[in-house]
Design a protein around this motif. Sequence first.
Motif: not given
Length: 381
Positions: A275-276, A262-266, A228-232
Amino acid sequence: MSIRRTSLENVKIDRIEWARLTGERPRKAGCNSRLGEHGLHVRPPIARITTSDGASGIGFSSISREKAEAIVGFQLSEAFDAQDGVTEEYQFMEYPLWDLVGQLKQKPVYAMLSGENGDFQAPCYDTSLYIDDLHLEDNAEAAALIASEALEGEARGHNAYKIKVGRGAMHMPLEKGTQRDIDVICAVRDAVGQDATILIDANNGYNLNITKQVLGGAAEANVYWMEEAFHEDARVYSLLKEWLNAEGIQTKIADGEGGASLHLVNWAKDGLIDIVQYDIFHPGFSRWLELGPELDAVNVGTAPHHYGGYYGNFVTGHLAAKVEKFEFVEWDHATTPGIDDSSYSISNGYVNIPNLPGFGLRIDEEPYQKAVEENGFIVNA
């Protein structure tokens, strides 16, 4: 009582109990980059479900009395499918259900997932290194304090340590806070040695340039992941990836706790996230059983978040039986009257997961019943 069943048919849930327990950490947890002191206590909500023939399962659940009254008396076969696990309708109490099925089958959850019995371990990290040093003016003194806390974790069996960073986001002047982050990372590395794993977590308190400054300044500490360096943000993560590759820095990018886009997996499938870290409680165990193998297929790590939940210490590692690229259990150490967790231990950086039915935890009756009376409920069919 030891009950063995090969079938889950005709198993009726006759009783639901619930209470919020209060546990205590070894020391107060301080700030992160955006919040104040996290404090001394954890407060897990623990439900117990009991069948008509006396078997029971326990686990984390935020079920209300009204919901319990509406469902008590249900058949286990409505809530748990032998092939797919907990059905979607009952996932709000998936942990007691998994535990109950383990009790009935006399198998640990990890064995139900893998089909194998025997000893089982999962890597873990000490998540207790919060920003505890704001009362200190001198950066070297502050770094020494956090390093001493890491050694406390080492004494408890840890060999991986997550350090909260982002002091310059709100708690300290930017330049001094950023330098202190670097000093703390390097001091912890010196204290725990080169064989230990160091992780850092900015709770979205950095931007791209500060992330570069910290990872560059602490390059010799060999940080394993930047969380979590910065907002996704796909664009900014792509720039960070380019910079890491250009600098030859091996630090992985981890995200998914806070905003949990929700975009994180993509983005992970596109190579932007390594890493999720979606929460072990929300979306939960059943979702992770689907997501973990999906991430395995694209060489992305699994490291569920659960800080403050206590119960996550014990259940998260069972996922490692199903997920090849399982990274770590987040370990938030606490002693919680009402739960007997003595079958679990930590050694050499691993959680030793007991070869016991379900999740291997037990209710400690007297404190649990006291909590039920004070803040919980009992519902009978």
